[in-house]
Design a protein around this motif. Sequence first.
Motif, short mmCIF file in Angstrom:
data_model
loop_
_atom_site.label_atom_id
_atom_site.label_comp_id
_atom_site.label_asym_id
_atom_site.label_seq_id
_atom_site.Cartn_x
_atom_site.Cartn_y
_atom_site.Cartn_z
N ALA A 250 0.85 -1.19 0.00
CA ALA A 250 0.00 0.00 0.00
C ALA A 250 0.88 1.25 0.00
O ALA A 250 1.96 1.26 0.61
CB ALA A 250 -0.89 0.01 1.23
N VAL A 251 0.45 2.26 -0.71
CA VAL A 251 1.05 3.59 -0.60
C VAL A 251 0.23 4.36 0.44
O VAL A 251 -0.94 4.67 0.21
CB VAL A 251 1.03 4.32 -1.96
N TRP A 252 0.84 4.58 1.60
CA TRP A 252 0.14 5.27 2.68
C TRP A 252 0.26 6.78 2.48
O TRP A 252 1.36 7.28 2.19
CB TRP A 252 0.69 4.86 4.03
N ILE A 253 -0.85 7.48 2.62
CA ILE A 253 -0.89 8.92 2.37
C ILE A 253 -1.20 9.63 3.68
O ILE A 253 -2.26 9.43 4.28
CB ILE A 253 -2.00 9.26 1.33
N GLU A 254 -0.27 10.46 4.13
CA GLU A 254 -0.48 11.26 5.33
C GLU A 254 0.63 12.30 5.43
O GLU A 254 1.80 11.91 5.33
CB GLU A 254 -0.47 10.38 6.59
N PRO A 255 0.34 13.59 5.61
CA PRO A 255 -1.00 14.15 5.70
C PRO A 255 -1.60 14.33 4.30
O PRO A 255 -0.94 14.10 3.29
CB PRO A 255 -0.76 15.50 6.37
N SER A 256 -2.85 14.76 4.29
CA SER A 256 -3.50 15.09 3.03
C SER A 256 -4.33 16.35 3.25
O SER A 256 -4.63 16.72 4.39
CB SER A 256 -4.40 13.94 2.56
N GLU A 257 -4.66 16.99 2.14
CA GLU A 257 -5.40 18.25 2.28
C GLU A 257 -6.35 18.42 1.10
O GLU A 257 -5.97 18.19 -0.05
CB GLU A 257 -4.41 19.43 2.32
N VAL A 258 -7.59 18.80 1.40
CA VAL A 258 -8.55 19.17 0.36
C VAL A 258 -8.40 20.67 0.12
O VAL A 258 -8.47 21.47 1.05
CB VAL A 258 -9.99 18.82 0.80
N HIS A 272 -3.68 16.56 -13.09
CA HIS A 272 -4.59 15.44 -13.29
C HIS A 272 -4.38 14.43 -12.16
O HIS A 272 -3.33 14.45 -11.50
CB HIS A 272 -4.36 14.80 -14.67
N PRO A 273 -5.36 13.56 -11.93
CA PRO A 273 -5.21 12.59 -10.84
C PRO A 273 -3.97 11.72 -11.02
O PRO A 273 -3.59 11.39 -12.14
CB PRO A 273 -6.49 11.73 -10.95
N ASP A 274 -3.36 11.37 -9.90
CA ASP A 274 -2.19 10.51 -9.85
C ASP A 274 -0.90 11.25 -10.20
O ASP A 274 0.17 10.66 -10.22
CB ASP A 274 -2.34 9.28 -10.76
N GLN A 275 -1.02 12.56 -10.49
CA GLN A 275 0.18 13.35 -10.81
C GLN A 275 0.88 13.71 -9.50
O GLN A 275 0.24 14.03 -8.50
CB GLN A 275 -0.25 14.62 -11.54
N TYR A 276 2.20 13.67 -9.52
CA TYR A 276 2.97 14.13 -8.38
C TYR A 276 3.23 15.62 -8.53
O TYR A 276 3.63 16.07 -9.60
CB TYR A 276 4.30 13.37 -8.29
N LEU A 306 -4.92 13.24 -5.58
CA LEU A 306 -5.86 12.12 -5.43
C LEU A 306 -7.11 12.37 -6.25
O LEU A 306 -7.64 11.45 -6.86
CB LEU A 306 -6.17 11.91 -3.95
N TYR A 307 -7.61 13.60 -6.22
CA TYR A 307 -8.68 13.95 -7.14
C TYR A 307 -8.60 15.42 -7.46
O TYR A 307 -7.95 16.19 -6.74
CB TYR A 307 -10.08 13.56 -6.60
N VAL A 308 -9.24 15.79 -8.56
CA VAL A 308 -9.28 17.20 -8.96
C VAL A 308 -10.59 17.43 -9.71
O VAL A 308 -11.05 16.56 -10.47
CB VAL A 308 -8.05 17.58 -9.83
N VAL A 309 -11.21 18.58 -9.44
CA VAL A 309 -12.43 18.92 -10.17
C VAL A 309 -12.06 19.12 -11.64
O VAL A 309 -11.12 19.84 -11.97
CB VAL A 309 -13.10 20.17 -9.57
N GLY A 321 -9.87 19.96 -5.23
CA GLY A 321 -9.10 18.74 -5.38
C GLY A 321 -8.47 18.37 -4.06
O GLY A 321 -8.73 19.01 -3.03
N MET A 322 -7.66 17.33 -4.10
CA MET A 322 -7.03 16.82 -2.88
C MET A 322 -5.61 16.37 -3.20
O MET A 322 -5.39 15.73 -4.23
CB MET A 322 -7.86 15.66 -2.34
#
Length: 330
Positions: A250-258, A272-276, A306-309, A321-322
């Motif tokens: 698993a790729v653990w994600i922390e912290p995250s922000e909307v 775009h999603p999945d972009q670094y 993780l996501y983007v409008v 987005g997040m």
Amino acid sequence: MPTLVVGSATARPGAKVSGFLHVPHAADPGAEIPVTIVAGADPGPVLALIAGTHGSEPSPIVALQRVRAELDPAVLRGTVIIVQIANVPSFAHRTIYRGPWDQKNLNRVFPGSPHGTASERIAHAITTQVIDQCEYLVDMHSGDGNEALRPYSYWNNLGVDGRVDATAREMALAFGLDHIVVDRGRPRDLNATLFCSNTAHARGKPAVTTEAGGVGVPTEDMVALNARGAFRVMRYLGMLPGPRDMLEHAVWIEPSEVLTSPATGLWYPAVHPDQYVAKGAPFGHLTDYFGETIAEVRAPMAGIVLYVVASPAMGEGEPLGMVGAVSTGP
Ligand SMILES: [Zn+2]
């Protein structure tokens, strides 16, 4: 094993039965929420699978139609309660985020109230008839109708009961989406648990929220990923024969922000999603209705989108987005 009753559905062991949760009409319209009970011939855990808490997230909704069709009570241990479309008014009226009658987000009003507005009454029906009767729960989301998303789960590390948190972590690994966001901020007050899955989790029932699919389109790969996850959780819980299949890396994600929008206007994403993205990198910009730029938005941290409008309509304070940082893992 006792006969389980969920709304108008009553299932004896060995049966697959569908019916509706009745949400009464009040100051605003009621709803009939489609549910299915698959009651295994042999006793075992009670797992709730919920789709459509947001009505414009069809990948899990279509996936649970498949799970209903494929799940055979003759080989099932225990019982699966399927909520086919939790927010049926939002689905039927094609709303994103919020219900059509009260403009409330169903996934922010749990545990709900029998005397509240439409979304609150739906939440109350799900809390009392589904969450109170299950032992494990998966609330299956995707990007909403306007959101492009890469698949991930939320692990709710609530910090109230270590056993519940640890089991939920394993459920996320079993569901199998390869990015897992660690969430430590969900409310512990049983009267204001807000989120569907957190309502179960805070009541001692391990629960995960999953996200797979987006932009209102149930693509075959995302429908299959959702259905596969549901069956993997059943095998993890020993409800179906076959080996437990757990995510190993698993790729653990922390912290995250909307990120939220500073203005109302038109949104032009730069990612775009999945972009670094690096901290401070362009995330997108907003224009007024004429096309003049009114705000530039930058990534608040280095991490993965993780996501983007993905569509232009944007209101002040709405999610854009997040982004989440890759951590070494909890
Ligand atoms: Zn959602």
